[in-house]
Design a protein around this motif. Sequence first.
Motif, PDB file in Angstrom:
ATOM      1  N   ILE A 154     -14.378  -0.108 -13.504  1.00 37.28           N
ATOM      2  CA  ILE A 154     -13.309  -1.119 -13.481  1.00 37.28           C
ATOM      3  C   ILE A 154     -12.327  -0.818 -12.361  1.00 37.28           C
ATOM      4  CG2 ILE A 154     -11.358  -2.083 -14.763  1.00 37.28           C
ATOM      5  CD1 ILE A 154     -12.985  -1.617 -17.325  1.00 37.28           C
ATOM      6  N   LEU A 155     -11.941   0.452 -12.207  1.00 43.87           N
ATOM      7  CA  LEU A 155     -11.002   0.839 -11.155  1.00 43.87           C
ATOM      8  C   LEU A 155     -11.581   0.545  -9.771  1.00 43.87           C
ATOM      9  CD1 LEU A 155      -8.346   2.173 -10.317  1.00 43.87           C
ATOM     10  CD2 LEU A 155      -9.496   4.390 -10.457  1.00 43.87           C
ATOM     11  N   VAL A 156     -12.867   0.873  -9.577  1.00 48.76           N
ATOM     12  CA  VAL A 156     -13.523   0.619  -8.289  1.00 48.76           C
ATOM     13  C   VAL A 156     -13.586  -0.886  -8.012  1.00 48.76           C
ATOM     14  CG1 VAL A 156     -15.746   0.718  -7.083  1.00 48.76           C
ATOM     15  CG2 VAL A 156     -14.854   2.754  -8.240  1.00 48.76           C
ATOM     16  N   LEU A 157     -13.904  -1.674  -9.027  1.00 43.05           N
ATOM     17  CA  LEU A 157     -13.988  -3.125  -8.855  1.00 43.05           C
ATOM     18  C   LEU A 157     -12.631  -3.716  -8.487  1.00 43.05           C
ATOM     19  CD1 LEU A 157     -16.393  -4.185 -11.761  1.00 43.05           C
ATOM     20  CD2 LEU A 157     -16.870  -4.210  -9.303  1.00 43.05           C
ATOM     21  N   ILE A 158     -11.584  -3.271  -9.205  1.00 38.80           N
ATOM     22  CA  ILE A 158     -10.237  -3.781  -8.915  1.00 38.80           C
ATOM     23  C   ILE A 158      -9.845  -3.471  -7.473  1.00 38.80           C
ATOM     24  CG2 ILE A 158      -7.785  -3.463  -9.424  1.00 38.80           C
ATOM     25  CD1 ILE A 158      -8.551  -3.068 -12.356  1.00 38.80           C
ATOM     26  N   PHE A 159     -10.107  -2.239  -7.055  1.00 39.38           N
ATOM     27  CA  PHE A 159      -9.745  -1.854  -5.681  1.00 39.38           C
ATOM     28  C   PHE A 159     -10.495  -2.695  -4.655  1.00 39.38           C
ATOM     29  CE2 PHE A 159     -10.413   0.524  -1.776  1.00 39.38           C
ATOM     30  CZ  PHE A 159      -9.119   0.889  -1.447  1.00 39.38           C
ATOM     31  N   ASN A 160     -11.811  -2.835  -4.832  1.00 35.27           N
ATOM     32  CA  ASN A 160     -12.610  -3.559  -3.843  1.00 35.27           C
ATOM     33  C   ASN A 160     -12.321  -5.052  -3.835  1.00 35.27           C
ATOM     34  OD1 ASN A 160     -14.945  -1.839  -2.401  1.00 35.27           O
ATOM     35  ND2 ASN A 160     -14.505  -0.929  -4.385  1.00 35.27           N
ATOM     36  N   VAL A 161     -12.137  -5.640  -5.015  1.00 33.77           N
ATOM     37  CA  VAL A 161     -11.810  -7.070  -5.079  1.00 33.77           C
ATOM     38  C   VAL A 161     -10.483  -7.341  -4.378  1.00 33.77           C
ATOM     39  CG1 VAL A 161     -11.148  -8.949  -6.618  1.00 33.77           C
ATOM     40  CG2 VAL A 161     -13.165  -7.568  -7.143  1.00 33.77           C
ATOM     41  N   CYS A 162      -9.481  -6.525  -4.674  1.00 33.61           N
ATOM     42  CA  CYS A 162      -8.169  -6.706  -4.036  1.00 33.61           C
ATOM     43  C   CYS A 162      -8.240  -6.451  -2.531  1.00 33.61           C
ATOM     44  CB  CYS A 162      -7.143  -5.776  -4.668  1.00 33.61           C
ATOM     45  SG  CYS A 162      -6.658  -6.202  -6.350  1.00 33.61           S
ATOM     46  N   PHE A 163      -9.058  -5.492  -2.140  1.00 34.03           N
ATOM     47  CA  PHE A 163      -9.151  -5.146  -0.714  1.00 34.03           C
ATOM     48  C   PHE A 163      -9.753  -6.286   0.101  1.00 34.03           C
ATOM     49  CE2 PHE A 163     -10.897  -3.152   3.079  1.00 34.03           C
ATOM     50  CZ  PHE A 163      -9.885  -2.284   3.458  1.00 34.03           C
ATOM     51  N   TYR A 164     -10.720  -7.013  -0.492  1.00 39.94           N
ATOM     52  CA  TYR A 164     -11.419  -8.045   0.267  1.00 39.94           C
ATOM     53  C   TYR A 164     -10.984  -9.473  -0.057  1.00 39.94           C
ATOM     54  CZ  TYR A 164     -14.575  -4.310   1.700  1.00 39.94           C
ATOM     55  OH  TYR A 164     -15.087  -3.160   2.237  1.00 39.94           O
ATOM     56  N   ALA A 165     -10.186  -9.655  -1.076  1.00 40.99           N
ATOM     57  CA  ALA A 165      -9.831 -11.020  -1.493  1.00 40.99           C
ATOM     58  C   ALA A 165      -8.952 -11.733  -0.475  1.00 40.99           C
ATOM     59  CB  ALA A 165      -9.145 -10.991  -2.854  1.00 40.99           C
ATOM     60  N   SER A 166      -7.923 -11.061  -0.001  1.00 44.37           N
ATOM     61  CA  SER A 166      -6.995 -11.675   0.945  1.00 44.37           C
ATOM     62  C   SER A 166      -6.165 -10.589   1.616  1.00 44.37           C
ATOM     63  CB  SER A 166      -6.063 -12.671   0.234  1.00 44.37           C
ATOM     64  OG  SER A 166      -5.191 -11.976  -0.652  1.00 44.37           O
ATOM     65  N   ILE A 167      -5.411 -10.987   2.604  1.00 43.51           N
ATOM     66  CA  ILE A 167      -4.565 -10.023   3.311  1.00 43.51           C
ATOM     67  C   ILE A 167      -3.487  -9.461   2.387  1.00 43.51           C
ATOM     68  CG2 ILE A 167      -2.891  -9.729   5.171  1.00 43.51           C
ATOM     69  CD1 ILE A 167      -5.741  -9.901   6.136  1.00 43.51           C
ATOM     70  N   ILE A 168      -2.856 -10.337   1.604  1.00 43.74           N
ATOM     71  CA  ILE A 168      -1.760  -9.883   0.738  1.00 43.74           C
ATOM     72  C   ILE A 168      -2.277  -8.968  -0.369  1.00 43.74           C
ATOM     73  CG2 ILE A 168      -1.869 -11.924  -0.730  1.00 43.74           C
ATOM     74  CD1 ILE A 168       1.240  -9.825   0.193  1.00 43.74           C
ATOM     75  N   ARG A 196      -4.886  -7.095  -0.148  1.00 41.17           N
ATOM     76  CA  ARG A 196      -5.241  -5.831   0.505  1.00 41.17           C
ATOM     77  C   ARG A 196      -4.012  -4.955   0.676  1.00 41.17           C
ATOM     78  NH1 ARG A 196      -8.807  -5.721   5.882  1.00 41.17           N
ATOM     79  NH2 ARG A 196     -10.266  -6.473   4.310  1.00 41.17           N
ATOM     80  N   LYS A 197      -2.943  -5.544   1.152  1.00 47.43           N
ATOM     81  CA  LYS A 197      -1.712  -4.769   1.328  1.00 47.43           C
ATOM     82  C   LYS A 197      -1.187  -4.273  -0.020  1.00 47.43           C
ATOM     83  CE  LYS A 197      -0.322  -7.120   5.579  1.00 47.43           C
ATOM     84  NZ  LYS A 197       0.669  -7.989   6.247  1.00 47.43           N
ATOM     85  N   PHE A 198      -1.339  -5.120  -1.034  1.00 46.03           N
ATOM     86  CA  PHE A 198      -0.885  -4.747  -2.378  1.00 46.03           C
ATOM     87  C   PHE A 198      -1.655  -3.538  -2.895  1.00 46.03           C
ATOM     88  CE2 PHE A 198      -0.966  -5.091  -7.021  1.00 46.03           C
ATOM     89  CZ  PHE A 198       0.387  -5.261  -7.307  1.00 46.03           C
ATOM     90  N   ILE A 199      -2.981  -3.559  -2.795  1.00 46.79           N
ATOM     91  CA  ILE A 199      -3.781  -2.465  -3.341  1.00 46.79           C
ATOM     92  C   ILE A 199      -3.640  -1.201  -2.494  1.00 46.79           C
ATOM     93  CG2 ILE A 199      -5.987  -2.839  -2.161  1.00 46.79           C
ATOM     94  CD1 ILE A 199      -5.406  -2.089  -5.926  1.00 46.79           C
ATOM     95  N   LEU A 200      -3.417  -1.347  -1.198  1.00 44.77           N
ATOM     96  CA  LEU A 200      -3.176  -0.173  -0.359  1.00 44.77           C
ATOM     97  C   LEU A 200      -1.864   0.493  -0.757  1.00 44.77           C
ATOM     98  CD1 LEU A 200      -4.325  -1.358   3.196  1.00 44.77           C
ATOM     99  CD2 LEU A 200      -5.455   0.286   1.689  1.00 44.77           C
TER     100      LEU A 200
END
Length: 312
Positions: free
Chosen positions: A43-57, A59-63
């Motif tokens: 679940i943690l890996v999925l959340i990170f990858n989905v957020c990273f590739y979904a949009s610019i905002i 990506r910045k949020f998950i980083l």
Amino acid sequence: MPKDLPVKLPLFTSKNIIRTSLISIAYLLLSSFLIGFKSNQIILVLIFNVCFYASIITRKFILGFSIFIVYWILFDYMKAFPNYLYHSVSIEHLYRLEKSIFGIHFNGKVVTPNEYWLLNSRPVMDVIGGFFYLMWIPVPLAFAAYLFFRDRKQFLLFSLTFVLVNLLGFVIYYLYPAAPPWYVQLHGFKFIAHTPGNTAGLARFDKFFNAAIFKSIYSNGSNVFAAMPSLHSSYPVIVLYYGLKNRLGLMNILFAVVMFGIWFTAVYTSHHYVLDVLAGILCAATGITLFNWLLRHTKLRIWIDQMCLRIA
């Protein structure tokens, strides 16, 4: 194409894919080796990858929130290195010290505050206290999210302070393993390795709502012999400090109420001694002071400014 028009960069590149994939696989393999495979790791890996590739905002949020992800991973990995393997656990000493300082005369004998509330619990206090204790992680995370969208630099300052306080707490856990009050109530002063987590007084909250809310939380605990300091008590101090620093007005009153509610519930439900709570407060104050010192005297501020540009 005119030279003055901005070039739109792709949302992700082959380099992004390779890097995030390697990090994800390495995390899953290391986790499986240290503590065994668990569904929440996926679940943690999925959340990170989905957020990273979904949009610019996103990506910045998950980083930005990767600071909290690192904290969670470190906390989870503590299961692989139980602190009682490195130092003897304080059970009787801490109990008697608590009684000598904060003991209450009740029914002709001196009892600890935990023992007093165990004998004098009330359903309304069980419910209110349970709601307060449920806030120990959601409130800091919600506050961090608020700061992320309001002021990225304050978000980074808060997040890094939060992690630093936790690291200080983790160090103390290994230097001074300590049993919680409920352990003494169930097992006396005998040390029993691999003791599972226990909901203690919070079981009354679960029973009231006929749910296993706290049972599910404490079944995933990293180590029961990590009562001193109470990091539950540290977190609301950090939130209130940054709330005051950012002049949030009435919100700070709410933060203060939650803070005192968590402190009281920690003792009321036999999860912590008063000494644990005081140690948690001191840990938070020390972490905040140390972080501010590092900002003034090291290159940490430069790194924060660089990170701020990445997530701005």
